[in-house]
Scaffold this active site. Sequence first.
Site, PDB file in Angstrom:
ATOM      1  CE  LYS A   1     -28.750  -1.173  94.728  1.00 27.08           C
ATOM      2  NZ  LYS A   1     -30.030  -0.663  94.170  1.00 27.08           N
TER       3      LYS A   1
ATOM      4  CG  ASP B   1     -30.459  -9.348 102.113  1.00 30.90           C
ATOM      5  OD1 ASP B   1     -29.495  -8.784 101.558  1.00 30.90           O
ATOM      6  OD2 ASP B   1     -31.612  -9.321 101.668  1.00 30.90           O
TER       7      ASP B   1
ATOM      8  CD  GLU C   1     -36.363 -17.604 106.969  1.00 35.58           C
ATOM      9  OE1 GLU C   1     -36.808 -16.514 106.515  1.00 35.58           O
ATOM     10  OE2 GLU C   1     -35.152 -17.908 106.971  1.00 35.58           O
TER      11      GLU C   1
END
Length: 248
Positions: free
Chosen positions: A155, A151, A101
Amino acid sequence: MNDPQHDAPASTTGPEGPDAPLHRRGIKSYVLRAGRMTQAQTRGLEEVWPRLGLTLADGRQDLEVLFGRRAPRVLEIGFGMGASLVEQAETHPETDFIGIEVHAPGVGKLLDEADKRGLTNLRVYREDALAVLEQCLPEASLDTLQLFFPDPWPKKKHHKRRIVQPAFVELVRTRLKPGGTFHLATDWQAYAEWMAEVMAAAPGYRNVAAPDTAPYVPRPAFRPLTKFEARGERLGHGVWDLMYRRSE
């Protein structure tokens, strides 16, 4: 962790093209966000990191030496605040876990919780996952690689930032043992379709889904239900799990 689910236009599905180098050098699948650190998170980074933290500078790992034993090994990329990974490590003391992470609050939180629970079967990188896979983990060293709620970059112009790309899944395959599992989950249907398309074209993998649910699988009981996911379910959001085994 990604943002709560929103409807994505149909044009967001599908990889850029069969020959595109879909995980490009210098293009990150994440954005570093500044965040306030709690006292517990700061404690994790300052006091627990020296014992459980790893860096690229540590080089390629001998995982049996790292954990002091021979055991099944699970790697999770993008563990967020770490609740799911800590729960898995506590529930399965016979298995060794590695988490990656980049966000400091999440790393600090996980380290603080791991220390409070006395976990010895967990190590953490605060590094780019691609670099860790390439530089630090031996080939055929993992039983499972988990990628939960990355994520989705919804777009179309940002699709190149999605971590699930042909070059990435091939790198994952080389780090899995033969028969090892690549487990993905997302709450964005368009990204689930992208994942399924990329994985269907990837050599050396076999989808384990049953014919009546393929390409997806029901959420396995061993994947903890996060607060984020539970909230989404209450709001009627879907979640898609995909599981593939390294076949060669």
